[in-house]
Write a protein that holds these residues in place. Structure first.
Motif, short mmCIF file in Angstrom:
data_model
loop_
_atom_site.label_atom_id
_atom_site.label_comp_id
_atom_site.label_asym_id
_atom_site.label_seq_id
_atom_site.Cartn_x
_atom_site.Cartn_y
_atom_site.Cartn_z
N ASN A 189 4.04 -1.30 5.31
CA ASN A 189 2.80 -1.03 4.57
C ASN A 189 2.39 -2.20 3.68
O ASN A 189 2.02 -2.02 2.52
CB ASN A 189 2.92 0.24 3.72
CG ASN A 189 2.95 1.50 4.55
OD1 ASN A 189 3.01 1.45 5.78
ND2 ASN A 189 2.90 2.65 3.91
N ILE A 190 2.46 -3.40 4.22
CA ILE A 190 2.14 -4.59 3.46
C ILE A 190 1.18 -5.46 4.26
O ILE A 190 1.34 -5.61 5.48
CB ILE A 190 3.40 -5.41 3.10
CG1 ILE A 190 4.34 -4.59 2.23
CG2 ILE A 190 3.02 -6.70 2.37
CD1 ILE A 190 5.63 -5.32 1.88
N ALA B 267 0.83 -1.20 0.00
CA ALA B 267 0.00 0.00 0.00
C ALA B 267 0.87 1.25 0.00
O ALA B 267 1.93 1.28 0.62
CB ALA B 267 -0.91 0.01 1.22
N SER B 268 0.39 2.27 -0.70
CA SER B 268 1.07 3.57 -0.70
C SER B 268 0.02 4.66 -0.83
O SER B 268 -1.10 4.42 -1.28
CB SER B 268 2.10 3.65 -1.84
OG SER B 268 1.46 3.49 -3.09
N GLY B 269 0.42 5.88 -0.41
CA GLY B 269 -0.48 7.01 -0.54
C GLY B 269 -1.52 7.15 0.56
O GLY B 269 -2.44 7.95 0.46
N LEU B 270 -1.38 6.35 1.61
CA LEU B 270 -2.30 6.44 2.74
C LEU B 270 -1.55 6.13 4.02
O LEU B 270 -0.45 5.55 3.96
CB LEU B 270 -3.49 5.48 2.57
CG LEU B 270 -3.28 3.97 2.80
CD1 LEU B 270 -4.63 3.26 2.78
CD2 LEU B 270 -2.35 3.36 1.81
N THR B 271 -2.13 6.52 5.15
CA THR B 271 -1.54 6.17 6.44
C THR B 271 -2.00 4.75 6.77
O THR B 271 -3.09 4.53 7.31
CB THR B 271 -1.97 7.17 7.53
OG1 THR B 271 -1.63 8.49 7.12
CG2 THR B 271 -1.28 6.84 8.84
N PHE B 272 -1.16 3.81 6.42
CA PHE B 272 -1.54 2.39 6.42
C PHE B 272 -2.08 1.95 7.77
O PHE B 272 -3.06 1.20 7.84
CB PHE B 272 -0.31 1.57 6.02
CG PHE B 272 -0.56 0.11 5.83
CD1 PHE B 272 -0.01 -0.82 6.69
CD2 PHE B 272 -1.34 -0.33 4.77
CE1 PHE B 272 -0.22 -2.17 6.50
CE2 PHE B 272 -1.56 -1.69 4.57
CZ PHE B 272 -1.00 -2.61 5.44
N SER B 273 -1.49 2.40 8.84
CA SER B 273 -1.88 1.94 10.17
C SER B 273 -3.24 2.47 10.61
O SER B 273 -3.74 2.09 11.66
CB SER B 273 -0.81 2.31 11.20
OG SER B 273 -0.61 3.71 11.21
N ASN B 274 -3.86 3.35 9.82
CA ASN B 274 -5.22 3.82 10.11
C ASN B 274 -6.29 2.97 9.42
O ASN B 274 -7.48 3.22 9.62
CB ASN B 274 -5.40 5.27 9.64
CG ASN B 274 -4.66 6.25 10.53
OD1 ASN B 274 -4.18 5.90 11.60
ND2 ASN B 274 -4.55 7.49 10.07
N TYR B 275 -5.85 2.00 8.63
CA TYR B 275 -6.77 1.26 7.79
C TYR B 275 -6.85 -0.21 8.16
O TYR B 275 -5.83 -0.88 8.35
CB TYR B 275 -6.36 1.37 6.32
CG TYR B 275 -6.70 2.71 5.72
CD1 TYR B 275 -5.90 3.82 5.97
CD2 TYR B 275 -7.83 2.87 4.92
CE1 TYR B 275 -6.22 5.06 5.45
CE2 TYR B 275 -8.15 4.11 4.38
CZ TYR B 275 -7.35 5.20 4.65
OH TYR B 275 -7.67 6.41 4.13
N ASN B 276 -8.08 -0.70 8.25
CA ASN B 276 -8.30 -2.13 8.24
C ASN B 276 -8.08 -2.63 6.82
O ASN B 276 -8.38 -1.92 5.85
CB ASN B 276 -9.74 -2.46 8.67
CG ASN B 276 -10.05 -1.95 10.04
OD1 ASN B 276 -9.29 -2.14 10.98
ND2 ASN B 276 -11.19 -1.29 10.19
N MET B 277 -7.57 -3.84 6.70
CA MET B 277 -7.29 -4.39 5.38
C MET B 277 -8.06 -5.68 5.17
O MET B 277 -8.22 -6.49 6.09
CB MET B 277 -5.79 -4.66 5.22
CG MET B 277 -4.92 -3.41 5.34
SD MET B 277 -5.27 -2.17 4.08
CE MET B 277 -4.74 -3.05 2.59
#
Length: 123
Positions: A77-78, A24-34
């Motif tokens: 971010n993976i 993932a790129s372009g976002l604050t990854f740790s704010n997102y559920n995946m």
């Protein structure tokens, strides 16, 4: 610009394993559920697995419980999907998705989607 790029798909025999990755790129990854989803021709996209932003919780479709494992590395971010004991019915295009965490679990929706990676399981 948010990008989710899946990799790791391929052709495998039934009973084998694959590990998918989604960078993932372009976002604050740790704010997102995946999440991971899959789709086969003629069928609707179906949910496979999800992992909370903190990695503290996971959630699986009944069809993959005990065989698949989702994990993430917030430093890189993976998000990963380890798929074991694969079956022909696991064949499909696998997509990763990102949903901003709003306090609800499992996530009710996802804002961003990758382009998908093909997984084919032969019998």
């Amino acid at each position: 610009q948010v990008q989710l790029v899946e990799s790791g798909g391929g052709l495998v025999q039934a009973g084998g394993s694959l590990r998918l990755s989604c960078a993932a790129s372009g976002l604050t990854f740790s704010n997102y559920n995946m999440g991971w989803f899959r789709q086969t021709p003629g069928k609707e996209r179906e949910f496979v697995a999800a992992i909370r932003w903190s990695a503290s919780m996971t959630y699986y479709a009944d069809s993959v419980k005990g065989r698949f494992a989702v994990s993430r590395d917030n430093a890189k971010n993976i998000v990963y999907l380890q798929m074991n004991v694969l079956k022909p019915e696991d064949t499909g295009v696998y997509y990763c998705a990102a949903g901003l965490h709003r306090g609800t679990w499992p996530p009710p929706r996802y804002e961003y989607w990758g382009q998908g990676t093909q997984v084919t399981v032969s019998s």
